[in-house]
Design a protein around this motif. Structure first.
Motif, mmCIF file in Angstrom:
data_model
loop_
_atom_site.group_PDB
_atom_site.id
_atom_site.type_symbol
_atom_site.label_atom_id
_atom_site.label_comp_id
_atom_site.label_asym_id
_atom_site.label_seq_id
_atom_site.Cartn_x
_atom_site.Cartn_y
_atom_site.Cartn_z
ATOM 1 N N SER A 1 0.864 -1.176 0.000
ATOM 2 C CA SER A 1 0.000 0.000 0.000
ATOM 3 C C SER A 1 0.905 1.232 0.000
ATOM 4 N N GLY A 2 0.311 2.389 -0.177
ATOM 5 C CA GLY A 2 1.098 3.618 -0.253
ATOM 6 C C GLY A 2 1.799 3.987 1.032
ATOM 7 N N ASP A 3 1.341 3.425 2.178
ATOM 8 C CA ASP A 3 1.999 3.767 3.439
ATOM 9 C C ASP A 3 2.890 2.635 3.957
ATOM 10 N N CYS A 4 3.295 1.712 3.051
ATOM 11 C CA CYS A 4 4.273 0.687 3.403
ATOM 12 C C CYS A 4 5.675 1.178 3.029
ATOM 13 N N MET A 5 6.661 0.720 3.787
ATOM 14 C CA MET A 5 8.046 0.994 3.430
ATOM 15 C C MET A 5 8.910 -0.212 3.765
ATOM 16 N N ALA A 6 9.980 -0.389 2.990
ATOM 17 C CA ALA A 6 10.920 -1.484 3.241
ATOM 18 C C ALA A 6 11.642 -1.257 4.558
ATOM 19 N N ILE A 7 11.798 -2.326 5.342
ATOM 20 C CA ILE A 7 12.565 -2.257 6.590
ATOM 21 C C ILE A 7 13.788 -3.172 6.513
ATOM 22 N N LYS A 8 14.093 -3.618 5.321
ATOM 23 C CA LYS A 8 15.314 -4.367 5.039
ATOM 24 C C LYS A 8 15.878 -3.855 3.719
ATOM 25 N N SER A 9 17.103 -4.216 3.413
ATOM 26 C CA SER A 9 17.698 -3.836 2.131
ATOM 27 C C SER A 9 17.179 -4.744 1.033
ATOM 28 N N ALA A 10 17.303 -4.288 -0.227
ATOM 29 C CA ALA A 10 16.921 -5.125 -1.363
ATOM 30 C C ALA A 10 17.754 -6.398 -1.375
ATOM 31 N N GLU A 11 19.027 -6.277 -1.045
ATOM 32 C CA GLU A 11 19.906 -7.444 -0.989
ATOM 33 C C GLU A 11 19.351 -8.489 -0.033
ATOM 34 N N TYR A 12 18.954 -8.048 1.167
ATOM 35 C CA TYR A 12 18.388 -8.965 2.159
ATOM 36 C C TYR A 12 17.082 -9.570 1.655
ATOM 37 N N ALA A 13 16.199 -8.740 1.074
ATOM 38 C CA ALA A 13 14.894 -9.218 0.597
ATOM 39 C C ALA A 13 15.063 -10.281 -0.487
ATOM 40 N N HIS A 14 15.974 -10.031 -1.440
ATOM 41 C CA HIS A 14 16.176 -11.000 -2.520
ATOM 42 C C HIS A 14 16.737 -12.316 -1.983
ATOM 43 N N GLU A 15 17.711 -12.224 -1.070
ATOM 44 C CA GLU A 15 18.273 -13.448 -0.490
ATOM 45 C C GLU A 15 17.222 -14.201 0.326
ATOM 46 N N PHE A 16 16.372 -13.473 1.033
ATOM 47 C CA PHE A 16 15.300 -14.089 1.824
ATOM 48 C C PHE A 16 14.373 -14.895 0.914
ATOM 49 N N LEU A 17 13.949 -14.300 -0.204
ATOM 50 C CA LEU A 17 13.017 -14.977 -1.110
ATOM 51 C C LEU A 17 13.681 -16.132 -1.852
ATOM 52 N N ASP A 18 14.991 -16.087 -2.016
ATOM 53 C CA ASP A 18 15.704 -17.175 -2.691
ATOM 54 C C ASP A 18 15.880 -18.405 -1.808
ATOM 55 N N ARG A 19 15.735 -18.221 -0.487
ATOM 56 C CA ARG A 19 15.990 -19.343 0.420
ATOM 57 C C ARG A 19 14.996 -20.481 0.258
ATOM 58 N N GLU A 20 13.720 -20.138 0.018
ATOM 59 C CA GLU A 20 12.681 -21.159 -0.072
ATOM 60 C C GLU A 20 11.812 -20.918 -1.295
ATOM 61 N N ASP A 21 11.463 -21.978 -1.964
ATOM 62 C CA ASP A 21 10.552 -21.894 -3.108
ATOM 63 C C ASP A 21 9.131 -22.029 -2.570
ATOM 64 N N CYS A 22 8.558 -20.899 -2.158
ATOM 65 C CA CYS A 22 7.245 -20.955 -1.507
ATOM 66 C C CYS A 22 6.524 -19.622 -1.665
ATOM 67 N N ASP A 23 5.253 -19.635 -1.299
ATOM 68 C CA ASP A 23 4.420 -18.426 -1.293
ATOM 69 C C ASP A 23 4.208 -17.978 0.144
ATOM 70 N N TYR A 24 4.204 -16.663 0.335
ATOM 71 C CA TYR A 24 3.970 -16.097 1.668
ATOM 72 C C TYR A 24 2.611 -15.402 1.664
ATOM 73 N N ILE A 25 1.651 -16.034 2.343
ATOM 74 C CA ILE A 25 0.310 -15.453 2.431
ATOM 75 C C ILE A 25 -0.390 -16.034 3.648
ATOM 76 N N GLU A 26 -0.949 -15.177 4.486
ATOM 77 C CA GLU A 26 -1.738 -15.686 5.605
ATOM 78 C C GLU A 26 -2.942 -16.437 5.042
ATOM 79 N N SER A 27 -3.123 -17.663 5.491
ATOM 80 C CA SER A 27 -4.174 -18.499 4.928
ATOM 81 C C SER A 27 -4.684 -19.436 6.017
ATOM 82 N N PHE A 28 -5.687 -18.970 6.774
ATOM 83 C CA PHE A 28 -6.240 -19.739 7.885
ATOM 84 C C PHE A 28 -7.668 -20.179 7.545
ATOM 85 N N ASP A 29 -8.038 -21.324 8.045
ATOM 86 C CA ASP A 29 -9.390 -21.812 7.793
ATOM 87 C C ASP A 29 -10.423 -20.787 8.269
#
Length: 525
Positions: free
Chosen positions: A98-126
């Motif tokens: 959203s327009g009032d979100c901001m990164a709290i990590k570096s792009a380097e950290y974000a890319h490495e984080f997403l490369d660690r696991e082949d998965c989707d990040y989404i809250e998904s509760f019954d």
């Protein structure tokens, strides 16, 4: 290497949107923007003029008017997602912002984080089994059709709901879907996004269902991802750090939250205050940095709960009408050891147990695991113990067949102290005053989740005075209450002085009191 296409839904503050797009795309990531069609046209023109020349920015081919709780928010997201899929073939992940979100990590950290696991990040509760919806409608969101906006067309919204309910016009949930719910701030892989787009074209029945579902941005993507993606490839969490107050309002972050935000196990944060200019500047510079060693302690939510809880003084549970008039018994004597360091109080009552025949029960109103006899279930949960406190204590007196009983309480239990000290029975207090070093308070903060092993020293430097002040506030409350029979042991006092307090508290001889006061390592941490 992960490359992120950010999906941005926005409707105001064109300058902030331009800066956000420039920051996030400067390191090679992408952005697809849907600007609300009901917003000021000149704002959209300003954004287009500034970003049209940026090859890493695209715009929804179709703009629609969005309203809270409506299908329009999901449709706008789909428009932006489709534009991103077409414009950025190298994007590996799609991240909702959203327009009032901001990164709290570096792009380097974000890319490495997403490369660690082949998965989707989404809250998904019954939807039905979870407690994600705390209050208000639950099944009604789904089984009735909602055509009008609840905030701008209240009479029509609730009128149509009442009519459907009166006529029994409910509908079935698509049989092959397990409805899920969660935050709308997700990060999905390209393959998942392509599956969702294909699903929306094939399953018109599902699309019709969600178009008249209330607040579908909390259920649409959450349900489809769970339907299309194997469970082991889903992490049911958001990568955007957000908190809510007790009133359901998002917590806003300001300039002094910089260290706190960086230490959380998230990539972005929401909501950043428009007035937090310095915070925005520092976070903006952070995204492009390289080699930053982030110390993840993840204490944000527990710290917020602790700090806001300090401002609330009052009973946790109101007395039941049958409890108000029930006394523990005029002939009975309740002895309460009040101590913030539980291990000190436990050592003390263990020694008292050895030296006297008085039954002793440790922190029964603070620790669920405190050993208690079977009293017909009244002792089974912490909630029952608090609600039926007097009945519980009467049953314990009866169980031990004694007119004297010792219990331990934390100084924060002012409601219990008030209740017991104003009972018609005799109540005696022994306040055990301990010394709290910075090392002890740091360990305490870690034990209760206010800090972690990697919490920055700057955060601890601000946190420790607050904890120390909180402890002192509890002590002052007890002393200001002027309870009768209030005795005090001090770590700083001699065994002789403490023996006098024990004599008065336990009504025992000086020799026994002295032996208890001399207990080895009584105050050791």
């Amino acid at each position: 290497m992960a490359k992120i296409a950010f999906i941005l839904l926005c409707h105001k503050d064109p300058e902030a949107i331009i800066k956000q797009a420039e920051r996030l795309t400067a390191v090679g990531d992408y952005m697809s923007i849907h600007f609300d069609a009901s917003a000021k046209p000149e704002f959209y023109t300003q954004i287009r003029n500034a970003l049209d020349g940026n090859p890493n920015v695209t715009f929804s081919k179709k703009r629609i008017k969005c309203g809270w709780g409506e299908w329009s928010l999901v449709q706008a997201t789909l428009h932006a997602v489709e534009a991103a899929v077409d414009a950025f073939p190298r994007a590996t992940h799609f991240y909702m912002l959203s327009g009032d979100c901001m990164a709290i990590k570096s792009a380097e950290y974000a890319h490495e984080f997403l490369d660690r696991e082949d998965c989707d990040y989404i809250e998904s509760f019954d939807y039905f089994d979870s407690d994600w919806i705390k209050t208000g409608w639950k099944e009604e969101r789904l089984i009735y059709r909602h055509w009008f906006n609840e905030r701008t067309q209240k009479r029509r919204f609730y009128g149509m709901f009442a009519l459907q309910k009166r006529l029994g016009l409910t509908r079935k949930i698509p049989e092959d879907l397990q409805i899920m719910i969660g935050s709308q701030w997700w990060c999905l892989r390209r393959r998942t996004i392509e599956w969702i787009i294909d699903f929306t074209k094939r399953r018109r029945d599902v699309m019709r269902f969600f178009r008249t579902t209330w607040i579908p941005d909390e259920t649409f993507f959450q349900t489809l991802v769970r339907h299309l993606v194997p469970e082991h490839e889903i992490r049911s969490r958001t990568l955007t750090f957000l908190m809510f107050t007790d009133y359901g309002m998002p917590v806003t972050f300001y300039n002094d939250h910089y260290d706190l935000l960086l230490s959380q196990d998230f990539l972005f944060a929401r909501k950043i205050s428009p007035e937090a200019k310095e915070l925005k500047r520092r976070l903006g510079l952070l995204y492009a940095t390289r080699g930053w060693d982030f110390k993840i302690s993840n204490e944000g939510r527990s710290l917020f709960k602790f700090l806001t809880g300090r401002g609330r003084i009052g009973r946790r549970f109101a007395s039941r009408f049958w409890e108000t008039e029930s006394s523990l018994g005029r002939e009975r004597e309740l002895l309460i050891v009040v101590c913030k360091k539980w291990h000190v109080a436990k050592r003390l009552v263990d020694r008292i147990r050895q030296m006297t025949n008085i039954p002793c029960i440790e922190y029964l109103f603070n620790e669920e695991s405190t050993p208690l006899p079977d009293l017909g279930g009244i002792q089974s949960t912490m909630g029952k113990r608090h609600r039926h406190r007097r009945a519980l204590m009467r049953m314990l007196f009866d169980y031990y067949d004694s007119d004297r009983l010792i219990i331990c309480l934390d100084p924060s239990n002012m409601d219990l102290l008030d209740d017991f000290c104003h009972d018609r029975s005799t109540t005696r207090l022994l306040e055990v005053e301990c010394i709290f070093t910075d090392d002890y308070l740091t360990g305490h903060a870690m034990r209760v989740g206010l800090a972690g092993e990697k919490t920055p020293q700057e955060t601890l430097d601000r946190l420790l005075p607050t904890i120390r002040g909180d402890i002192q506030f509890e002590i002052d409350q007890i002393r200001d209450a002027n309870y009768e029979n209030h005795n005090r042991m001090r770590e700083a006092d001699s065994p002789g002085a403490n023996a006098i307090a024990l004599e008065n508290f336990l009504a025992i001889g000086h020799e026994k009191a002295m032996e208890i006061a001399k207990t080895d390592y009584l105050f050791a941490d």
